[in-house]
Scaffold this active site. Structure first.
Site, PDB file in Angstrom:
ATOM      1  N   TYR A   1      48.481  48.991 -23.889  1.00  0.00           N
ATOM      2  CA  TYR A   1      49.461  48.261 -23.096  1.00  0.00           C
ATOM      3  C   TYR A   1      49.312  48.711 -21.651  1.00  0.00           C
ATOM      4  O   TYR A   1      49.227  49.916 -21.370  1.00  0.00           O
ATOM      5  CB  TYR A   1      50.879  48.572 -23.597  1.00  0.00           C
ATOM      6  CG  TYR A   1      51.997  47.987 -22.747  1.00  0.00           C
ATOM      7  CD1 TYR A   1      52.838  48.826 -21.997  1.00  0.00           C
ATOM      8  CD2 TYR A   1      52.214  46.621 -22.687  1.00  0.00           C
ATOM      9  CE1 TYR A   1      53.857  48.301 -21.218  1.00  0.00           C
ATOM     10  CE2 TYR A   1      53.249  46.082 -21.908  1.00  0.00           C
ATOM     11  CZ  TYR A   1      54.062  46.933 -21.176  1.00  0.00           C
ATOM     12  OH  TYR A   1      55.069  46.412 -20.395  1.00  0.00           O
TER      13      TYR A   1
ATOM     14  N   ASP B   1      43.726  53.631 -17.013  1.00  0.00           N
ATOM     15  CA  ASP B   1      45.165  53.423 -16.842  1.00  0.00           C
ATOM     16  C   ASP B   1      45.860  54.738 -17.235  1.00  0.00           C
ATOM     17  O   ASP B   1      46.091  54.998 -18.409  1.00  0.00           O
ATOM     18  CB  ASP B   1      45.657  52.261 -17.714  1.00  0.00           C
ATOM     19  CG  ASP B   1      47.152  52.055 -17.545  1.00  0.00           C
ATOM     20  OD1 ASP B   1      47.686  51.064 -18.082  1.00  0.00           O
ATOM     21  OD2 ASP B   1      47.800  52.889 -16.877  1.00  0.00           O
TER      22      ASP B   1
ATOM     23  N   LYS C   1      55.279  56.731 -13.737  1.00  0.00           N
ATOM     24  CA  LYS C   1      56.017  57.765 -14.484  1.00  0.00           C
ATOM     25  C   LYS C   1      56.088  59.132 -13.781  1.00  0.00           C
ATOM     26  O   LYS C   1      56.850  59.320 -12.852  1.00  0.00           O
ATOM     27  CB  LYS C   1      55.428  57.876 -15.896  1.00  0.00           C
ATOM     28  CG  LYS C   1      55.570  56.532 -16.672  1.00  0.00           C
ATOM     29  CD  LYS C   1      54.953  56.585 -18.024  1.00  0.00           C
ATOM     30  CE  LYS C   1      54.846  55.215 -18.651  1.00  0.00           C
ATOM     31  NZ  LYS C   1      56.072  54.750 -19.295  1.00  0.00           N
TER      32      LYS C   1
HETATM   33  P1  KE4 Z   1      55.846  50.225 -16.073  1.00  0.00           P
HETATM   34  O1  KE4 Z   1      55.672  48.896 -15.383  1.00  0.00           O
HETATM   35  O2  KE4 Z   1      56.721  50.133 -17.312  1.00  0.00           O
HETATM   36  O3  KE4 Z   1      56.281  51.348 -15.102  1.00  0.00           O
HETATM   37  O4  KE4 Z   1      54.408  50.728 -16.565  1.00  0.00           O
HETATM   38  C1  KE4 Z   1      53.662  49.874 -17.403  1.00  0.00           C
HETATM   39  C2  KE4 Z   1      52.649  50.700 -18.169  1.00  0.00           C
HETATM   40  C3  KE4 Z   1      51.321  50.668 -17.766  1.00  0.00           C
HETATM   41  N1  KE4 Z   1      50.380  51.399 -18.409  1.00  0.00           N
HETATM   42  C4  KE4 Z   1      50.709  52.201 -19.456  1.00  0.00           C
HETATM   43  C5  KE4 Z   1      49.631  52.998 -20.126  1.00  0.00           C
HETATM   44  C6  KE4 Z   1      52.053  52.279 -19.898  1.00  0.00           C
HETATM   45  O5  KE4 Z   1      52.365  53.082 -20.948  1.00  0.00           O
HETATM   46  C7  KE4 Z   1      53.047  51.529 -19.245  1.00  0.00           C
HETATM   47  C8  KE4 Z   1      54.498  51.543 -19.670  1.00  0.00           C
HETATM   48  N2  KE4 Z   1      54.800  52.359 -20.792  1.00  0.00           N
HETATM   49  C9  KE4 Z   1      55.952  51.953 -21.586  1.00  0.00           C
HETATM   50  C10 KE4 Z   1      56.088  52.969 -22.729  1.00  0.00           C
HETATM   51  N3  KE4 Z   1      55.215  52.689 -23.769  1.00  0.00           N
HETATM   52  C11 KE4 Z   1      57.188  51.858 -20.773  1.00  0.00           C
HETATM   53  C12 KE4 Z   1      58.462  51.806 -21.583  1.00  0.00           C
HETATM   54  C13 KE4 Z   1      59.112  50.475 -21.461  1.00  0.00           C
HETATM   55  O6  KE4 Z   1      58.390  49.449 -21.487  1.00  0.00           O
HETATM   56  O7  KE4 Z   1      60.358  50.479 -21.354  1.00  0.00           O
END
Ligand code: KE4
Length: 424
Positions: A144, A239, A267
């Site tokens: 993801y 990523d 994060k």
């Molecule tokens: P954000 O747009 O949520 O800050 O980041 C997206 C993203 C991009 N790349 C990786 C590897 C990620 O894990 C994420 C977001 N992670 C999720 C947790 N699995 C965020 C939690 C959520 O969607 O509320």
């Protein structure tokens, strides 16, 4: 039985916010029951509106590697606020942040701040496409990379199928250039390069899969992606929204000794404030506006308050390498104990981990990619989650997420968690 405050508030939430949450995973959808309305967090603990305290292993999905509400981070944010929240102008602090990141990790000569991991990935993909003049990208099933259109793609079955949108509202045109390969299976990526030798702008990969549950790269997987990208002139994007500054100060590049061309962050670099970033080789990053033709912008990108939080957390991590040694050693012991308990109790479980990331899949199949991750018994996971929550342990409300250990989790707390797991 009167309703808890969380139940009352969640009812209100559902009337005015889709699903009552601002991000789907928070809704406890795959677990059932009412999400806990959290109102406070400190160190390894979170407290909900009914006064229940939880030992937290989500850590806001990664940012809280030092634990929640770290006093130095909080102090820096409060202090920054005294000078105003955002100027929409260049500031010294953004330079300090960029210098810190570029000084920390290999291959990141320049970096651009954005406001989320999604934005970081979306921008890195655009930079790679602008730099190569190519359109197609390869991602891996189960990984993801945020919710930008091109990356919300259902794995096209077979190797030649163009991406099928994984969400309503995404036109086929946005995903037709997104190809899917199988994590830990280099040949699936190789076949795509052979099919489109001159058309692939980038390969984007989570160096440790952490969005299908935790799936570490098998030896040689990342190295092979590196050589494939070099051979075909494609950009290798790590990523590192989760792994960046998590596996170690140099992230996955340093941990696995594999060089990426672009890296995305989120994060941890914001310490809980909305921050994302993408960076990499100067020759690629200098294509980005205003110095180059790849447009990307953001009103609050690099804002002084978020930079204060991120800089403080990253500076602590830079100046105290022992934090990673202790965290990774503690984590290795913990996940090994989880594995041992599952075996001892005859639980059909596969426990995967990498440094402080880990998770238990309720399947006897070794989980090495999305296909095998999906063999997990998600109702068993839901029962496990409810058992843990009822004992004050807050883990991810979904099988396909990671457990995040932090510097704030003490040995005796981890031993208590193991006892509660054993009871399950
Ligand atoms: P954000 O747009 O949520 O800050 O980041 C997206 C993203 C991009 N790349 C990786 C590897 C990620 O894990 C994420 C977001 N992670 C999720 C947790 N699995 C965020 C939690 C959520 O969607 O509320």
């Amino acid at each position: 039985m009167s309703k808890t405050k969380s139940e009352q508030i969640f009812e209100r939430a559902c009337r005015v916010i889709p699903g009552g949450v601002n991000s789907p995973v928070r809704a406890f959808g795959s677990i059932g029951g009412t999400p806990r309305m959290i109102c406070r967090a400190d160190g390894a603990y979170m407290t909900d509106e009914d006064g229940n305290e939880y030992l937290d292993f989500v850590g806001s999905w990664g940012p809280m590697i030092l634990g929640h509400n770290h006093p130095e981070v909080r102090e820096a944010v409060v202090k920054a606020c005294e000078n105003g929240l955002s100027y929409g102008a260049a500031t010294l602090r953004e330079v300090e942040m960029a210098e810190l990141i570029c000084g920390a990790v290999p291959n990141v000569d320049m970096v651009r701040m954005v406001n989320s991991g999604t934005e970081a990935v979306m921008s890195a993909i655009r930079a790679a496409r602008g730099y190569t003049g190519r359109d197609k990208i390869i991602k891996f099933m189960g990984c993801y990379h945020g919710h930008s259109d091109a990356l919300l793609v259902q794995a096209g079955s077979g190797v030649m199928t163009a991406g099928i949108p994984d969400s309503a509202g995404v036109p086929q045109g946005c995903t037709k250039d997104t190809l899917s390969a199988v994590y830990n299976d280099v040949s699936s990526a190789e076949r795509l390069f052979e099919a489109f030798p001159e058309e692939i702008a980038a390969v984007i990969v989570e160096p440790v899969g952490a969005n299908m549950g935790v799936v570490p790269p098998q030896p040689g997987f990342l190295e092979s992606l590196r050589s494939l990208c070099t051979k075909y002139g494609a950009v290798l994007i790590f990523d590192e929204v989760i792994t960046g500054f998590r596996l170690g100060f140099t992230g996955a590049q340093g941990y696995f000794h594999v060089d990426a061309d672009l890296v995305t962050y989120g994060k941890i670099i914001g310490a809980g404030m909305p921050v994302g970033a993408y960076g990499g080789k100067r020759e690629i990053m200098e294509r980005v506006a205003p110095v180059g033709p790849v447009y990307q912008a953001g009103t609050l990108s690099g804002n002084p308050v978020a930079m204060a939080a991120g800089l403080t957390q990253l500076t602590i991590l830079r100046d105290h390498p022992e934090i990673y040694e202790e965290l990774n050693k503690k984590s290795e012991w913990f996940y090994a104990e989880v594995r041992r308990i599952m075996e001892e109790k005859g639980e059909e479980a596969c426990v995967n981990s990498c440094a402080s990331l880990g998770c238990a899949f309720f399947t006897k199949t070794p989980v090495v990619n999305y296909e095998t991750a999906k063999t997990s018994d998600t109702s068993r996971y839901a029962a496990y989650f409810r058992h843990m929550l009822s004992h004050g342990i807050y883990i991810a409300p979904s099988q396909f997420e990671a457990m995040f250990l932090s510097a704030a989790h003490t040995q005796e707390e981890l031993e208590r968690v193991l006892e509660i797991m054993r009871a399950f």
